[in-house]
Design a protein around this motif. Structure first.
Motif, PDB file in Angstrom:
ATOM      1  N   HIS A 121       0.920  -1.204   0.078  1.00 24.40           N
ATOM      2  CA  HIS A 121      -0.102   0.148  -0.089  1.00 24.40           C
ATOM      3  C   HIS A 121       0.740   1.312   0.044  1.00 24.40           C
ATOM      4  CE1 HIS A 121      -2.839   3.008   1.457  1.00 24.40           C
ATOM      5  NE2 HIS A 121      -2.180   3.187   2.460  1.00 24.40           N
ATOM      6  N   CYS A 122       1.907   1.288   0.680  1.00 25.24           N
ATOM      7  CA  CYS A 122       2.888   2.389   0.712  1.00 25.24           C
ATOM      8  C   CYS A 122       3.585   2.632  -0.404  1.00 25.24           C
ATOM      9  CB  CYS A 122       3.743   2.186   2.107  1.00 25.24           C
ATOM     10  SG  CYS A 122       3.086   2.069   3.940  1.00 25.24           S
ATOM     11  N   LEU A 123       3.842   1.387  -1.094  1.00 21.50           N
ATOM     12  CA  LEU A 123       4.777   1.696  -2.342  1.00 21.50           C
ATOM     13  C   LEU A 123       3.813   2.409  -3.565  1.00 21.50           C
ATOM     14  CD1 LEU A 123       6.827  -1.658  -2.327  1.00 21.50           C
ATOM     15  CD2 LEU A 123       7.680   0.579  -2.269  1.00 21.50           C
ATOM     16  N   ARG A 124       2.582   1.594  -3.221  1.00 21.99           N
ATOM     17  CA  ARG A 124       1.712   2.296  -4.338  1.00 21.99           C
ATOM     18  C   ARG A 124       1.370   3.786  -4.192  1.00 21.99           C
ATOM     19  NH1 ARG A 124      -1.023  -2.435  -3.291  1.00 21.99           N
ATOM     20  NH2 ARG A 124      -2.386  -1.508  -1.635  1.00 21.99           N
ATOM     21  N   THR A 125       1.172   4.185  -2.882  1.00 23.65           N
ATOM     22  CA  THR A 125       1.063   5.396  -2.648  1.00 23.65           C
ATOM     23  C   THR A 125       2.265   6.365  -3.059  1.00 23.65           C
ATOM     24  OG1 THR A 125      -0.490   4.888  -0.710  1.00 23.65           O
ATOM     25  CG2 THR A 125       0.532   7.182  -0.503  1.00 23.65           C
ATOM     26  N   LEU A 126       3.347   5.962  -2.769  1.00 24.04           N
ATOM     27  CA  LEU A 126       4.606   6.345  -3.112  1.00 24.04           C
ATOM     28  C   LEU A 126       4.428   6.621  -4.655  1.00 24.04           C
ATOM     29  CD1 LEU A 126       7.480   7.603  -2.438  1.00 24.04           C
ATOM     30  CD2 LEU A 126       8.375   5.209  -2.405  1.00 24.04           C
ATOM     31  N   SER A 127       4.300   5.732  -5.514  1.00 26.43           N
ATOM     32  CA  SER A 127       4.302   5.705  -6.926  1.00 26.43           C
ATOM     33  C   SER A 127       3.465   6.810  -7.443  1.00 26.43           C
ATOM     34  CB  SER A 127       4.005   4.360  -7.579  1.00 26.43           C
ATOM     35  OG  SER A 127       4.865   3.382  -7.010  1.00 26.43           O
ATOM     36  N   PHE A 128       2.209   6.774  -6.843  1.00 25.76           N
ATOM     37  CA  PHE A 128       1.413   7.993  -7.246  1.00 25.76           C
ATOM     38  C   PHE A 128       1.839   9.338  -6.720  1.00 25.76           C
ATOM     39  CE2 PHE A 128      -1.626   4.552  -7.932  1.00 25.76           C
ATOM     40  CZ  PHE A 128      -2.142   4.772  -8.944  1.00 25.76           C
ATOM     41  N   ALA A 129       2.357   9.418  -5.541  1.00 28.13           N
ATOM     42  CA  ALA A 129       2.818  10.778  -5.008  1.00 28.13           C
ATOM     43  C   ALA A 129       4.046  11.116  -6.018  1.00 28.13           C
ATOM     44  CB  ALA A 129       3.475  10.482  -3.506  1.00 28.13           C
ATOM     45  N   VAL A 130       4.937  10.358  -6.423  1.00 26.80           N
ATOM     46  CA  VAL A 130       6.203  10.802  -7.241  1.00 26.80           C
ATOM     47  C   VAL A 130       5.599  11.177  -8.595  1.00 26.80           C
ATOM     48  CG1 VAL A 130       7.989   9.777  -8.583  1.00 26.80           C
ATOM     49  CG2 VAL A 130       7.773   9.291  -6.007  1.00 26.80           C
ATOM     50  N   ASP A 131       4.649  10.338  -8.952  1.00 26.13           N
ATOM     51  CA  ASP A 131       4.017  10.832 -10.307  1.00 26.13           C
ATOM     52  C   ASP A 131       3.473  12.198 -10.320  1.00 26.13           C
ATOM     53  OD1 ASP A 131       3.271   9.821 -12.955  1.00 26.13           O
ATOM     54  OD2 ASP A 131       1.222  10.155 -12.463  1.00 26.13           O
ATOM     55  N   PHE A 132       2.543  12.311  -9.315  1.00 27.59           N
ATOM     56  CA  PHE A 132       1.746  13.758  -9.252  1.00 27.59           C
ATOM     57  C   PHE A 132       2.648  14.938  -8.906  1.00 27.59           C
ATOM     58  CE2 PHE A 132      -1.999  11.236  -7.136  1.00 27.59           C
ATOM     59  CZ  PHE A 132      -2.483  11.005  -8.384  1.00 27.59           C
ATOM     60  N   LEU A 133       3.843  14.646  -8.065  1.00 29.62           N
ATOM     61  CA  LEU A 133       4.822  15.804  -8.008  1.00 29.62           C
ATOM     62  C   LEU A 133       5.604  15.943  -9.315  1.00 29.62           C
ATOM     63  CD1 LEU A 133       6.157  14.775  -4.594  1.00 29.62           C
ATOM     64  CD2 LEU A 133       4.867  16.643  -4.936  1.00 29.62           C
ATOM     65  N   ARG A 134       5.853  14.786 -10.109  1.00 27.85           N
ATOM     66  CA  ARG A 134       6.449  15.159 -11.313  1.00 27.85           C
ATOM     67  C   ARG A 134       5.600  15.952 -12.339  1.00 27.85           C
ATOM     68  NH1 ARG A 134       8.293  10.053 -12.407  1.00 27.85           N
ATOM     69  NH2 ARG A 134      10.350  10.601 -11.510  1.00 27.85           N
ATOM     70  N   ARG A 135       4.453  14.936 -12.598  1.00 26.10           N
ATOM     71  CA  ARG A 135       3.545  15.505 -13.555  1.00 26.10           C
ATOM     72  C   ARG A 135       2.939  17.137 -13.180  1.00 26.10           C
ATOM     73  NH1 ARG A 135      -1.544  13.779 -14.096  1.00 26.10           N
ATOM     74  NH2 ARG A 135      -1.018  12.153 -12.334  1.00 26.10           N
TER      75      ARG A 135
END
Length: 126
Positions: free
Chosen positions: A64-78
């Motif tokens: 769950h934390c890895l999925r959240t991290l993946s989305f957070a990084v994507d949002f911060l980048r995009r």
């Protein structure tokens, strides 16, 4: 404790329905360049401190934390224009925050977990 498990079951069922209905609610192409993060050393090290409290849910919470991290990084980048260098420089902070974001579900056994999770992070990190 029975109320806690009943409430968790309701949340799990609702989440499952939402997960499978999501493509219908939010149709569209996948995000270009979305990266699924599988390696998060600070996250794993932080979670290891709580392995006994998390128990059989350890792998599920880590994922769950890895999925959240993946989305957070994507949002911060995009959406916020963060560069790869900026993301790398803040990665430890992001991973550490994710360790604590839901931790009181296990350490305190409460569905009202936000304040106890924050307090645990404060005790551990400050």
């Amino acid at each position: 404790m029975a109320r806690l498990f009943r409430a968790m079951a309701v949340v799990a069922v609702a989440a499952t329905v939402a997960y499978f209905a999501e493509p219908f609610w939010f149709p569209g192409p996948p995000s270009p360049g979305f990266e699924v993060i599988r390696d998060a050393p600070w996250l794993v090290a932080g979670l290891e401190r709580y392995r006994s409290a998390i128990g059989d849910d350890f792998e599920a919470y880590k994922n769950h934390c890895l999925r959240t991290l993946s989305f957070a990084v994507d949002f911060l980048r995009r959406d916020f224009g963060w560069s790869d260098d900026a993301l790398l420089s803040k990665r430890e902070v992001l991973e550490t925050a994710l360790v604590y974001h839901d931790i009181a579900l296990w350490t305190d056994g409460k569905l009202d977990y936000l304040a106890p999770s924050r307090d645990r992070a404060s005790r551990d990190l400050l």
